[in-house]
Structure formats: C-alpha cells, structure tokens
Design a protein around this motif. Structure first.
Motif, short mmCIF file in Angstrom:
data_model
loop_
_atom_site.label_atom_id
_atom_site.label_comp_id
_atom_site.label_asym_id
_atom_site.label_seq_id
_atom_site.Cartn_x
_atom_site.Cartn_y
_atom_site.Cartn_z
N LEU A 106 0.79 -1.17 0.07
CA LEU A 106 -0.03 0.09 -0.17
C LEU A 106 0.82 1.19 -0.15
O LEU A 106 0.59 2.19 -0.55
CB LEU A 106 -0.76 0.00 1.40
CG LEU A 106 -2.19 -0.94 1.19
CD1 LEU A 106 -2.72 -1.04 2.64
CD2 LEU A 106 -3.00 -0.77 0.38
N CYS A 107 2.03 1.29 1.04
CA CYS A 107 2.65 2.50 1.08
C CYS A 107 3.38 2.77 -0.16
O CYS A 107 3.70 3.89 -0.82
CB CYS A 107 3.79 1.97 2.38
SG CYS A 107 4.64 3.39 2.80
N SER A 108 3.89 1.59 -0.76
CA SER A 108 4.97 1.76 -2.18
C SER A 108 3.99 2.20 -3.15
O SER A 108 4.31 3.32 -3.82
CB SER A 108 5.22 0.39 -2.54
OG SER A 108 5.85 0.40 -3.77
N MET A 109 2.76 1.62 -3.47
CA MET A 109 1.93 2.32 -4.40
C MET A 109 1.33 3.62 -4.30
O MET A 109 1.29 4.42 -5.29
CB MET A 109 0.69 1.39 -4.73
CG MET A 109 0.88 0.06 -5.24
SD MET A 109 2.17 0.02 -6.37
CE MET A 109 1.31 1.06 -7.87
N LEU A 110 0.83 4.04 -3.09
CA LEU A 110 0.67 5.43 -3.06
C LEU A 110 2.00 6.36 -3.37
O LEU A 110 1.69 7.56 -3.70
CB LEU A 110 0.10 5.72 -1.38
CG LEU A 110 -0.70 6.74 -1.19
CD1 LEU A 110 -1.76 6.96 -2.07
CD2 LEU A 110 -1.03 6.63 0.32
#
Lengths: 267, 92
Positions: A106-110
């Motif tokens: 999640l963190c990576s994609m955001l």
C-alpha cells in the motif's frame, strides 16, 4: 465500527480497519512510533477469510496506475484494489495474511502514485538533511545505521520512503525495519545525497552515471507489481530523482570514520 | 525464419528509456531490467517494425565501425536473443 488504527508513514495517513482484530493488534504493538490521530489520506479495509484462496482468472485487470486512477493487483497471498479517486483501498486475503507485506504494498503504490517510491535503503538524518544508503542484502545498510548512532537520527536501516515535495526529494522513516529494529522517531528530511553501498577495505567513491543510477534504483525499489505503465512512470520518477541529487557508489570500511568521508564528499 | 528479411518490432509490453545514449529495457512479465550497450540501444530504437532487418544491418554498418559481415552476424544474433526473451516480436 470495526477495530482500526491510523498510521502515518512518510506524509500519508493510513486508516486500517478489519473485522478481524488480530492484524490491528499486531500493528498497535509493533508500529507504535507511527500511530497518528490525524485525518486519514487512505481508508484501508481488510477483508480476511479463513481458507481464502487466490481467485484465478478473476476479472481483476492487470496492475496499472493509468486505468481510472485505480490500482488493482493480485499477489499470491492477497488482492489489492486501490481507488485513488475515493482514497480507498480494499485488501482481500486469508486470515493469516502477512500484514507487513500488505502495508509495504500500500505504502509503495501510494508513494509511486505521488512521484516517490519505497526503497530498500537505510537513511540517516544529520543537521536536518537526510542521507540515503541503498544496495542489496549484505551491502551495509544496517552497518551504516549502526555507524550513525552518535549525534544523528536513524530513520531506518531497511526501507526508506522517498517523497517528492515542492520539487525536491525527502527521505522518511518507515516501520519496515531490518536487523536494527524499530526506529525511535517518525521523521524525515530533504535528501543531501544517495549512496549505493559497497563494503571495501578503503574509502572511495564513484559518481554514478544517470543510467546506472536509474538501473540500480529499479533493482532496489520495492515495486509490488510492474506493468508497462508503472515501469514507464518509474522511469520518469527515477530520472528526475537521479537528475536532482548526487548519487554515488560508496566503497567503505565499516568504521565510524565513514562519516568524515561522507562529510567531505557532500560539503 | 529468414531473419534478414523479417520485420521485427519491440514488444508493446516493454517499457524502455534511452539515457546517455544507452537503453534500459524493463520486462514487466518477470520484472527484469536489461541494460543495452550503445549498439544494442541503436538497434532497439530501429525496431519499429517498419523496416526489414537487412536495413537495420545496413544502418548499424554505416553508423558503427567494423566488418559488415561481422556486424550482420552480431545484429542477427542480438535480434534472436530479443525474440527468445520475448522483448521483440516478428510483425505479421
């Protein structure tokens, strides 16, 4: 209301909720430094089922940032559906889901969506500037963190959040730690320089050519799913990043004097 | 396949960028990144499917030093690798 927790990672606040209390309790216990009360930027719902299995051949499209501002992906252990317009994400998976993998994805994609990225790197804050050290396992990321314990703030020994803000890049702490353990402060700072680590018996450095720096970032960035659209987006991000910051190959002896060398290099 | 008279083009699933005259090619199927040297990058640029491979051999022979026969072998070898890895495909 389902059990939930709000976490601030880099500049984004994630509110994670789940009918199943276990992953929330785990996050409360292990990510204490990152707990926040601010308004959430992304509402994340975990839908966990006993015996969940990856649905093969479902209608989920290939991962893409370009399709209706939405990111869809299937991993072996969970499905992600991130809707950037409504700032919502739905995670479907099994009861024993690896919550760390979910959070990093999640963190990576955001971050990728916002022009940054998540990097396998340690990072240190010194005099309000951050220094980023990346490389494969064994290259010295945790060693650099340990060598920075005097008057510096260790942001992370394993996973750095790179954020683009007002035209410059900042490195932030993340809860995704390595052998060094959980960091004590959730903070970050404008990046002074980036170093590709190589352990050696003497200090020396080479300024990385932009192409080599971009290639190395592709190898070290944490990218949950790659499709041509995401790869193209990352080419732009990495080119801007390497074009605006000095990226060095740093050959170093694992001794505290490495900081004298770095100070000389970046003054 | 008569490679010399074939029309080869880059696969649409591949992201690539030329930086400092050298290409980086990302295969999203297996998340692999291929760095190409200057000659490989020029061949890659020419793989738009609009010219036979013989024309690519001619262009490379004009732009780079070397025996034409040896350049032809190298170009065809490189193209075979690209086809094998699924980075390029023959046009119908």
């Amino acid at each position: 209301m389902n059990p939930n927790i709000k976490l601030k990672i880099a500049k984004n606040i994630f509110r994670i909720s789940s009918e199943n209390r276990r992953p929330i309790l785990w996050l409360e216990k292990n990510y204490q430094t990152f707990v926040s009360n601010a308004k959430a930027d992304l509402e994340v719902s975990l839908h966990l089922e006993k015996g969940w299995k990856k649905k093969r051949g479902t209608s989920l499209a290939p991962p893409s940032l370009r399709q209706n501002n939405r990111f869809l992906s299937q991993t072996r252990f969970f499905d992600i559906d991130m809707d950037f317009n409504n700032r919502k994400a739905v995670i479907s998976g099994s009861e024993d889901i690896g919550i760390v993998s979910v959070m990093t994805a999640l963190c990576s994609m955001l971050l990728i969506k916002e022009g940054g990225f998540l990097l396998h790197a340690s990072a240190v804050l010194k005099d309000n500037f951050s220094y980023v050290f990346f490389g494969p396992s064994g290259s010295g990321k945790t060693t650099m963190a340990r060598l920075s314990e005097d008057n510096k703030i260790i942001l992370t020994d394993e996973t750095t959040a790179i954020v683009r803000s007002n035209g410059s890049y900042h490195a932030y702490a993340t809860p995704f730690s390595g052998d060094y353990g959980m960091v004590k402060k959730n903070t970050g700072g404008k990046i002074k320089a980036v170093f590709l680590l190589k352990k050696d018996d003497r200090f020396r450095h080479v300024l990385l050519k932009p192409r080599d720096a971009v290639r190395q970032l592709f190898c070290s960035a944490m990218i949950p799913a790659v499709d041509p659209g995401i790869a193209d987006h990352l080419f732009n991000t990495f080119s801007k990043f390497t074009g605006s910051l000095p990226c060095y190959e740093l050959y170093f002896k694992p001794q505290p004097s490495v900081w004298r060398y770095i100070d000389g290099l970046t003054k | 396949m008569d490679l010399l008279n074939s029309f080869i083009k880059r696969n649409d699933d591949i992201a690539w960028r030329i930086i400092d005259e050298e290409a980086l090619v990302v295969d999203s199927k297996d998340s692999l990144i291929y760095p190409l040297n200057t000659v490989g990058s020029r061949i890659w640029e020419l793989l738009d499917g609009k010219r036979p491979c013989s024309e690519i051999v001619d262009t490379i022979s004009e732009e780079f030093e070397g025996e034409k026969e040896s350049i032809k072998d190298d170009v065809l070898n490189f193209l075979e690798h690209l086809l094998e890895k699924g980075l390029a495909k023959e046009c119908a």
